[in-house]
Write a protein that holds these residues in place. Sequence first.
Motif, PDB file in Angstrom:
ATOM      1  N   ILE A 168       1.018  -1.129   0.129  1.00  0.00           N
ATOM      2  CA  ILE A 168       0.050  -0.009  -0.008  1.00  0.00           C
ATOM      3  C   ILE A 168       0.708   1.307   0.012  1.00  0.00           C
ATOM      4  N   THR A 169       0.246   2.084  -0.556  1.00  0.00           N
ATOM      5  CA  THR A 169       0.985   3.680  -0.455  1.00  0.00           C
ATOM      6  C   THR A 169       0.336   4.743   0.205  1.00  0.00           C
ATOM      7  N   LEU A 170       1.061   5.458   1.116  1.00  0.00           N
ATOM      8  CA  LEU A 170       0.723   6.454   1.702  1.00  0.00           C
ATOM      9  C   LEU A 170       1.364   7.774   1.605  1.00  0.00           C
ATOM     10  N   ASN A 171       0.721   8.899   1.135  1.00  0.00           N
ATOM     11  CA  ASN A 171       1.530  10.193   0.973  1.00  0.00           C
ATOM     12  C   ASN A 171       1.052  11.167   2.369  1.00  0.00           C
ATOM     13  N   TYR A 172       2.199  11.731   2.492  1.00  0.00           N
ATOM     14  CA  TYR A 172       2.161  12.977   3.508  1.00  0.00           C
ATOM     15  C   TYR A 172       2.503  14.110   3.250  1.00  0.00           C
ATOM     16  N   GLU A 173       1.531  15.035   3.439  1.00  0.00           N
ATOM     17  CA  GLU A 173       1.696  16.521   2.949  1.00  0.00           C
ATOM     18  C   GLU A 173       2.499  17.353   3.824  1.00  0.00           C
ATOM     19  N   GLN A 174       3.348  18.208   3.358  1.00  0.00           N
ATOM     20  CA  GLN A 174       4.083  19.148   3.931  1.00  0.00           C
ATOM     21  C   GLN A 174       3.069  19.897   5.073  1.00  0.00           C
ATOM     22  N   ALA A 175       3.735  20.027   6.327  1.00  0.00           N
ATOM     23  CA  ALA A 175       2.789  20.498   7.436  1.00  0.00           C
ATOM     24  C   ALA A 175       3.488  21.864   7.627  1.00  0.00           C
ATOM     25  N   ILE A 176       4.558  22.130   7.697  1.00  0.00           N
ATOM     26  CA  ILE A 176       5.467  23.220   7.938  1.00  0.00           C
ATOM     27  C   ILE A 176       6.025  23.961   6.732  1.00  0.00           C
ATOM     28  N   THR A 177       5.505  24.895   6.172  1.00  0.00           N
ATOM     29  CA  THR A 177       5.917  25.456   4.931  1.00  0.00           C
ATOM     30  C   THR A 177       7.005  26.514   4.837  1.00  0.00           C
ATOM     31  N   ASP A 178       7.065  27.157   6.220  1.00  0.00           N
ATOM     32  CA  ASP A 178       8.289  28.018   6.143  1.00  0.00           C
ATOM     33  C   ASP A 178       8.478  28.417   7.788  1.00  0.00           C
ATOM     34  N   PHE A 179       9.607  28.728   7.874  1.00  0.00           N
ATOM     35  CA  PHE A 179       9.947  29.233   9.197  1.00  0.00           C
ATOM     36  C   PHE A 179      10.964  30.313   9.307  1.00  0.00           C
ATOM     37  N   GLU A 180      11.015  30.958  10.510  1.00  0.00           N
ATOM     38  CA  GLU A 180      11.805  32.277  10.450  1.00  0.00           C
ATOM     39  C   GLU A 180      13.191  31.826  11.310  1.00  0.00           C
ATOM     40  N   VAL A 181      14.257  32.593  11.193  1.00  0.00           N
ATOM     41  CA  VAL A 181      15.492  32.125  11.776  1.00  0.00           C
ATOM     42  C   VAL A 181      16.031  33.766  12.176  1.00  0.00           C
ATOM     43  N   SER A 182      16.425  33.996  13.624  1.00  0.00           N
ATOM     44  CA  SER A 182      16.732  35.414  14.002  1.00  0.00           C
ATOM     45  C   SER A 182      18.273  35.069  14.944  1.00  0.00           C
ATOM     46  N   PHE A 183      19.007  36.049  14.709  1.00  0.00           N
ATOM     47  CA  PHE A 183      20.469  35.837  15.286  1.00  0.00           C
ATOM     48  C   PHE A 183      20.365  37.028  16.325  1.00  0.00           C
ATOM     49  N   SER A 184      21.374  36.641  17.460  1.00  0.00           N
ATOM     50  CA  SER A 184      21.507  37.674  18.484  1.00  0.00           C
ATOM     51  C   SER A 184      22.409  38.549  17.717  1.00  0.00           C
ATOM     52  N   GLU A 185      22.891  39.763  18.696  1.00  0.00           N
ATOM     53  CA  GLU A 185      23.767  40.723  18.202  1.00  0.00           C
ATOM     54  C   GLU A 185      25.173  40.230  17.577  1.00  0.00           C
ATOM     55  N   ASP A 186      25.565  39.232  18.468  1.00  0.00           N
ATOM     56  CA  ASP A 186      26.945  38.691  18.115  1.00  0.00           C
ATOM     57  C   ASP A 186      26.742  37.474  17.371  1.00  0.00           C
ATOM     58  N   HIS A 187      25.526  37.110  16.848  1.00  0.00           N
ATOM     59  CA  HIS A 187      25.199  35.979  15.958  1.00  0.00           C
ATOM     60  C   HIS A 187      25.768  34.555  16.638  1.00  0.00           C
ATOM     61  N   ARG A 188      25.843  34.667  17.925  1.00  0.00           N
ATOM     62  CA  ARG A 188      26.007  33.521  18.308  1.00  0.00           C
ATOM     63  C   ARG A 188      24.898  32.432  18.866  1.00  0.00           C
ATOM     64  N   THR A 189      23.928  33.146  19.278  1.00  0.00           N
ATOM     65  CA  THR A 189      22.668  32.743  19.498  1.00  0.00           C
ATOM     66  C   THR A 189      21.661  32.674  18.454  1.00  0.00           C
ATOM     67  N   ILE A 190      21.019  31.419  17.974  1.00  0.00           N
ATOM     68  CA  ILE A 190      20.278  31.272  16.848  1.00  0.00           C
ATOM     69  C   ILE A 190      19.022  30.887  17.464  1.00  0.00           C
ATOM     70  N   THR A 191      17.756  31.576  16.876  1.00  0.00           N
ATOM     71  CA  THR A 191      16.533  31.167  17.219  1.00  0.00           C
ATOM     72  C   THR A 191      15.856  30.788  16.165  1.00  0.00           C
ATOM     73  N   VAL A 192      15.276  29.440  15.883  1.00  0.00           N
ATOM     74  CA  VAL A 192      14.572  29.004  14.892  1.00  0.00           C
ATOM     75  C   VAL A 192      13.113  29.009  15.369  1.00  0.00           C
ATOM     76  N   GLY A 193      12.105  29.793  14.501  1.00  0.00           N
ATOM     77  CA  GLY A 193      10.644  29.651  14.906  1.00  0.00           C
ATOM     78  C   GLY A 193      10.151  31.120  14.810  1.00  0.00           C
ATOM     79  N   PRO A 194       8.796  31.070  14.964  1.00  0.00           N
ATOM     80  CA  PRO A 194       7.926  30.025  15.404  1.00  0.00           C
ATOM     81  C   PRO A 194       7.800  29.229  14.515  1.00  0.00           C
ATOM     82  N   LEU A 195       7.798  27.732  14.762  1.00  0.00           N
ATOM     83  CA  LEU A 195       7.300  26.389  13.723  1.00  0.00           C
ATOM     84  C   LEU A 195       5.984  26.338  13.821  1.00  0.00           C
ATOM     85  N   GLN A 196       5.404  26.550  12.821  1.00  0.00           N
ATOM     86  CA  GLN A 196       3.911  26.491  12.878  1.00  0.00           C
ATOM     87  C   GLN A 196       3.510  25.477  11.723  1.00  0.00           C
ATOM     88  N   SER A 197       2.475  24.620  12.312  1.00  0.00           N
ATOM     89  CA  SER A 197       1.922  23.378  11.425  1.00  0.00           C
ATOM     90  C   SER A 197       0.881  23.948  10.514  1.00  0.00           C
TER      91      SER A 197
END
Length: 404
Positions: A307-336
């Motif tokens: 049998i074959t099962l197809n799964y659609e993409q739940a997350i189409t995009d996400f944001e990435v933000s950096f701290s001032e010194d670029h050493r802290t990287i925040t990914v999100g919000p991750l939305q379904s």
Amino acid sequence: MSFKPLYIALITVVILITGFKSKQDDSNHNYTLINESSVYTAGDAITLVFTFTGSSDVFLYCSNSYGSLILKPEIDNSLKFEIPNILSDKSGILNWELHSDSKRNSGHISILPKNDIHAIETYIGPPSIEAGDTDYTMLVTIPTDDLDNPLIDSTKVTVKHQFLETQKRDNIYTKYGIGYKNLYAYEKSGRMLINSECLGLNSKEFDVNIVPAIPTDFTISANRIHNYADGNQMTTFKTSIIKDRFNNVVSDGTFVTFFITNTSGYKEETSGTTIDGIATAKLVHPDHEDQWTVKAYIEGMANSEVITLNYEQAITDFEVSFSEDHRTITVGPLQSFMNQYIPNGLHVTLKIYKDATIEHQMIEQSIDGFAKFKLNKDRYPKGRYKLDIEAAGITKSFADIRYE
């Protein structure tokens, strides 16, 4: 004058005289068994009586399948040897041999088992057989008297068995003290009850399980609450009712393995065991758009269709933000797919390159829709780096990140 011929002549005369005397002595010894019967019943008192002339300095060597003994006689006008119970209680052939200084007589007597049955020794196996007309269990029965001797050959034993609505009786006859019967399986699974009867005495009840035969091919299905690749929900795989070629539902606990192949050719497996012929297994959804092909196996015996099962993409995009010194990287919000924050635990991967060579890879799990990475100054000193951030099958690259 030589004395050698004279010595030889004297020795020859002595030998001849001694031999003649020995023959005369042998002729004066005679032993004859006078018992009227050579057949006895186990448990009888058995005494072997010999008339004799000559020496009474003799012994009787007795032997049967249980052991051997040497007996001394009671001497009267005859020689009487009383056979002890350890030998006379056992049926079979008892061999004897009378030993004297000059004679050796031998013979045997037959000891028959008693005519009365005391017990039925019964054995059966294997305890489980496969449905159909090829597999069978064997019942072995040994009717014995009160001295534990098997009854005489050709003793009739009735073997009785019951299965579902069927009851049967079969007569067998012992040979060499043993009777046996092969009981073949029926096409239906269930429990067969068996016992044996001999001369009015019944054995205890035995049971043999007739288990389903080898499973035949089956179908599978999948159940899921949605078809999004959220990396969180479960897909449940389920078989049809698995049966053998006689339409028996397979035994509970039959092991079924589900093999899943994704679009990239990677394979996963999950497994379950049958209850009432149905096996179920679960696997978490992928975290990115994918297609699964699923096939189930009972190893070496049966399998399902694909049998074959197809799964659609739940997350189409996400944001990435950096701290001032670029050493802290925040990914999100991750939305379904309904813009809701994804459940905790989504893997987010950070790959760090320097001079086109990967330096390190870090993996964090999302918490409350976000994932954070912190780059230590000691581990990542001053320089220019390339960063790749991957989540839910989506990759974002940052080609020139400068660290001071």
